[in-house]
Design an enzyme around this catalytic site. Structure first.
Site, PDB file in Angstrom:
ATOM      1  N   ARG A 165      93.287   8.761  51.994  1.00 41.03           N
ATOM      2  CA  ARG A 165      94.565   8.336  51.424  1.00 41.03           C
ATOM      3  C   ARG A 165      95.569   9.480  51.423  1.00 41.03           C
ATOM      4  NH1 ARG A 165      92.991   6.314  46.189  1.00 41.03           N
ATOM      5  NH2 ARG A 165      92.645   4.375  47.292  1.00 41.03           N
ATOM      6  N   TYR A 166      95.089  10.671  51.053  1.00 42.17           N
ATOM      7  CA  TYR A 166      95.967  11.834  50.980  1.00 42.17           C
ATOM      8  C   TYR A 166      95.939  12.562  52.323  1.00 42.17           C
ATOM      9  CZ  TYR A 166      95.014  11.062  46.012  1.00 42.17           C
ATOM     10  OH  TYR A 166      94.867  10.510  44.769  1.00 42.17           O
ATOM     11  N   ARG A 169      92.919  15.446  52.179  1.00 42.87           N
ATOM     12  CA  ARG A 169      91.577  15.256  51.614  1.00 42.87           C
ATOM     13  C   ARG A 169      91.102  13.810  51.761  1.00 42.87           C
ATOM     14  NH1 ARG A 169      95.435  15.962  47.851  1.00 42.87           N
ATOM     15  NH2 ARG A 169      95.425  14.722  45.946  1.00 42.87           N
ATOM     16  N   CYS A 178      73.592   4.703  41.760  1.00 36.43           N
ATOM     17  CA  CYS A 178      73.798   5.735  40.728  1.00 36.43           C
ATOM     18  C   CYS A 178      72.595   5.719  39.787  1.00 36.43           C
ATOM     19  CB  CYS A 178      75.027   5.414  39.891  1.00 36.43           C
ATOM     20  SG  CYS A 178      76.522   5.216  40.848  1.00 36.43           S
ATOM     21  N   CYS A 182      78.002   2.237  35.095  1.00 36.06           N
ATOM     22  CA  CYS A 182      79.004   2.179  34.033  1.00 36.06           C
ATOM     23  C   CYS A 182      79.722   0.831  34.126  1.00 36.06           C
ATOM     24  CB  CYS A 182      80.026   3.291  34.218  1.00 36.06           C
ATOM     25  SG  CYS A 182      79.284   4.889  34.574  1.00 36.06           S
ATOM     26  N   CYS A 185      83.191   0.878  36.159  1.00 33.73           N
ATOM     27  CA  CYS A 185      83.203   1.588  37.444  1.00 33.73           C
ATOM     28  C   CYS A 185      84.401   1.178  38.307  1.00 33.73           C
ATOM     29  CB  CYS A 185      81.915   1.302  38.203  1.00 33.73           C
ATOM     30  SG  CYS A 185      81.856   2.184  39.766  1.00 33.73           S
ATOM     31  N   ARG A 187      84.589   1.466  41.329  1.00 34.07           N
ATOM     32  CA  ARG A 187      84.089   0.940  42.602  1.00 34.07           C
ATOM     33  C   ARG A 187      83.178  -0.257  42.352  1.00 34.07           C
ATOM     34  NH1 ARG A 187      83.511   6.335  44.122  1.00 34.07           N
ATOM     35  NH2 ARG A 187      85.780   6.422  44.213  1.00 34.07           N
ATOM     36  N   ASP A 363      90.982   2.397  34.985  1.00 30.72           N
ATOM     37  CA  ASP A 363      91.528   1.592  36.083  1.00 30.72           C
ATOM     38  C   ASP A 363      91.587   0.117  35.704  1.00 30.72           C
ATOM     39  OD1 ASP A 363      91.842   3.751  37.792  1.00 30.72           O
ATOM     40  OD2 ASP A 363      89.767   3.626  38.493  1.00 30.72           O
ATOM     41  N   ASP A 400      95.176   6.764  38.130  1.00 29.92           N
ATOM     42  CA  ASP A 400      94.941   6.559  39.557  1.00 29.92           C
ATOM     43  C   ASP A 400      95.672   5.248  39.872  1.00 29.92           C
ATOM     44  OD1 ASP A 400      93.919   7.245  41.995  1.00 29.92           O
ATOM     45  OD2 ASP A 400      91.869   7.482  41.277  1.00 29.92           O
ATOM     46  N   LYS A 407      96.466   9.781  42.387  1.00 35.66           N
ATOM     47  CA  LYS A 407      96.562  10.201  40.973  1.00 35.66           C
ATOM     48  C   LYS A 407      97.960  10.743  40.659  1.00 35.66           C
ATOM     49  CE  LYS A 407      92.166  12.028  41.683  1.00 35.66           C
ATOM     50  NZ  LYS A 407      91.860  11.030  42.646  1.00 35.66           N
TER      51      LYS A 407
HETATM   52  S1  SF4 Z   1      81.598   5.320  37.430  1.00 40.86           S
HETATM   53 FE1  SF4 Z   1      80.660   4.054  39.060  1.00 40.86          FE
HETATM   54  S2  SF4 Z   1      80.121   5.510  40.651  1.00 40.86           S
HETATM   55 FE2  SF4 Z   1      80.442   6.710  38.797  1.00 40.86          FE
HETATM   56  S3  SF4 Z   1      78.385   6.888  37.830  1.00 40.86           S
HETATM   57 FE3  SF4 Z   1      79.424   5.127  36.913  1.00 40.86          FE
HETATM   58  S4  SF4 Z   1      78.713   3.393  38.142  1.00 40.86           S
HETATM   59 FE4  SF4 Z   1      78.314   5.228  39.347  1.00 40.86          FE
END
Ligand code: SF4
Length: 548
Positions: A165-166, A169, A178, A182, A185, A187, A363, A400, A407
């Site tokens: 995107r940038y 980087r 993972c 979370c 997340c 993603r 997000d 973001d 960001k």
């Molecule tokens: S935020 Fe998403 S990518 Fe990061 S540790 Fe948690 S579940 Fe995994």
């Protein structure tokens, strides 16, 4: 009460220092902080071994249900959240969680370390529980602009698993797994196993796919900085970590590599002498330094309670061996969105040589509206924390941008096109190339909860789940304008003022006070959720039984 007073209670300097000292004192070496979990008899060395943590990681809703049955007391501490006040007993909690798993965009995976950081006597308002274990009663409608890929990462991927995107980087998604998942997340479209409402588009660790990514990076000399993430770099085998690191270090254009991992927060016992993953990271950091390049670790700790003496030892081991560690936190409602907690977190991270790097506005991803905070909160927190710390300890407070603008500092919104009253913030990203550098990007605050919409949401989700719809389809149906018109706006605070609910809440409270014998839990908003989802659960059980 003004926002200022909510965020920063009027603490004298001495009081603040005492509280800070108390936070640090939880680092007592050797403290068996898992003593209130089903693993209470596990010896320290075993509990801290990564192999043991992996073997006892709670994966999937059935295993979590079993864990909750063992960890929770008969009755749980009362919640301050009106939506959760109908959850009084262990069974209420489990039923509510099981109902939420059906809707959650993220699968369940939790290490014993992180589960041991929850106060299971008071799990409802617990800042660790809120990040990882959803409750159906807390679910509120998503903002209509929330999506599973709010940062438009897939649109910015020239080859699978590389977000460019940038100008200088790029983000390399090496895996989709993972050590924990979370709820919030960013993603959610890719990470973890698929859920009942979300089919994932994973980036599996494969040498063939990685090779395509490496060739793209090599052929773009403007790229100097690569974040290796996923998923989580903790889930890469040490030989894969080494291969990726050495391959990138071998490219003339690459100057900086950041491995992103939540490992320090969720399984810190792995970071110790002799562990192959840890030694590989140290080796890469040294090799990079010899070449005049930087290889560092970016971690993700959101609350001081995630940090124990094991984390401290792990962070100090990396520090001693020259590995730079930076932290990226996400601001989450009821987790760290207060002056006291965020300030404690930043100071505690600094004390163990982890640089507080970013505090992110959450997000606009689907399924976590209960965790998002209004933009004015993060702007106020930035204002009040700045000046209380040395400049190099002060993180950047960023958003973001939805739509892939990257960001931006939260306070750099465009005043002429931002509507503070409506909670609609607009930003520009002039550093980006082409059209992206000219666009306006919009972040929408969470809206006040509407009681009629809550009820409609429950009905539609139950109905949609029965017919096997995805979360995106449910969202699209819910935000059909003909449905929205019929909803009556009721701010969240007002829900607790609702006469019927207040009556029920008081009934629940007095029952709790009188030994919490039996309360008809079907009388609060929270329990009405559970009850509906429970019926839905039964339907699915029956369907399962019929299909076998
Ligand atoms: S935020 Fe998403 S990518 Fe990061 S540790 Fe948690 S579940 Fe995994």
């Amino acid at each position: 009460m003004t926002l200022n007073r909510v965020l920063r209670p009027n603490l004298s300097r001495a009081t603040r220092l005492t509280r800070y000292g108390r936070t640090l004192s939880t680092f007592t070496d050797g403290e068996r902080y898992w003593k209130d979990t089903p693993w209470k008899d596990v010896p320290t060395e075993e509990f801290n071994s990564y192999r043991w943590q992996l073997r006892h990681t709670v994966v999937g809703k059935e295993k979590l249900q079993r864990f909750l049955g063992e960890a929770l007391p008969d009755t749980v501490g009362a919640s301050k959240d009106p939506l959760l006040q109908g959850i009084l007993r262990r069974e209420d909690f489990i039923d509510d969680a099981v109902a939420a798993f059906k809707l959650a965009p993220m699968a369940i995976r939790l290490t014993p370390h992180i589960l041991s950081r929850v106060d299971w006597r008071n799990p409802l308002d617990d800042p660790i529980r809120k990040q990882f274990i959803p409750l159906a009663s807390a679910i509120i409608p998503d903002n209509e602009n929330a999506t599973l890929d709010s940062l438009h990462e897939e649109a910015d991927s020239p080859v699978p698993g590389l977000v460019h995107r940038y100008p200088g980087r790029a983000l390399f998604l090496a895996t989709s797994i993972c050590p924990v998942y979370c709820r919030f997340c960013t993603r959610s479209y890719a990470v973890g196993e698929k859920t009942e409402t979300v089919d994932k588009r994973p980036q599996k660790p494969s040498r063939k796919r990685w090779e395509v990514v490496f060739q793209y990076i090599e052929s773009h000399p403007e790229l100097q900085d690569i974040v290796v993430s996923g998923g989580d770099a903790y889930y890469l085998q040490p030989e894969d970590l080494r291969e990726i690191g050495e391959r990138l270090l071998g490219m003339d254009n690459i100057q900086r590599i950041r491995f992103a991992s939540k490992g320090l927060a969720v399984a810190p016992g792995r970071i110790q002498k002799g562990d192959p993953w840890t030694e590989t990271l140290i080796h890469l950091s040294k090799q990079g330094r010899d070449q005049g390049k930087q290889v560092c670790l970016h971690t993700h700790i959101n609350h001081t309670r995630e940090i124990t003496w094991v984390t401290k030892n792990a962070a100090n081991y990396l520090f001693k061996h020259g590995v730079i560690v930076r932290n990226q936190s996400v601001l989450l409602k009821g987790v760290n969105n207060s002056y006291k907690e965020l300030s404690n977190l930043i100071k505690t991270l600094s004390a163990i040589n982890i640089q507080p790097y970013y505090v992110y506005q959450c997000d606009m991803v689907q399924g976590v509206e209960d965790l998002r905070t209004p933009m004015k909160e993060i702007i106020e927190l930035d204002k009040h924390i700045r000046g209380t710390l040395s400049g190099f300890m002060m993180p950047s407070f960023v958003v973001d941008l939805p739509g892939g603008g990257g960001k931006r500092l939260v306070s750099t919104y465009e005043p002429d096109s931002t509507d503070l009253e409506a909670g609609v913030y607009r930003y520009r990203a002039p550093g980006l190339d082409g059209e992206k550098g000219e666009m306006l990007y919009t972040y929408f605050d969470p809206k006040p909860v509407k009681e009629a919409e809550l009820s409609m949401l429950r009905q539609q989700k139950a109905e949609a789940l029965r017919s096997g719809q995805t979360l995106e389809q449910i969202q699209a149906t819910f935000f059909n304008p003909s449905h929205r018109n019929s909803a009556t706006e009721v701010p969240l605070e007002a829900i607790s003022q609702d006469a019927g609910l207040m009556q029920n809440t008081h009934a629940a409270e007095s029952a709790q006070e009188s030994g919490r014998k039996h309360v008809d839990s079907h009388t609060s908003i929270g329990a009405r959720f559970s009850n509906e989802w429970l019926n839905d659960d039964e339907v699915n059980h029956n369907q399962l039984a019929a299909s076998h």
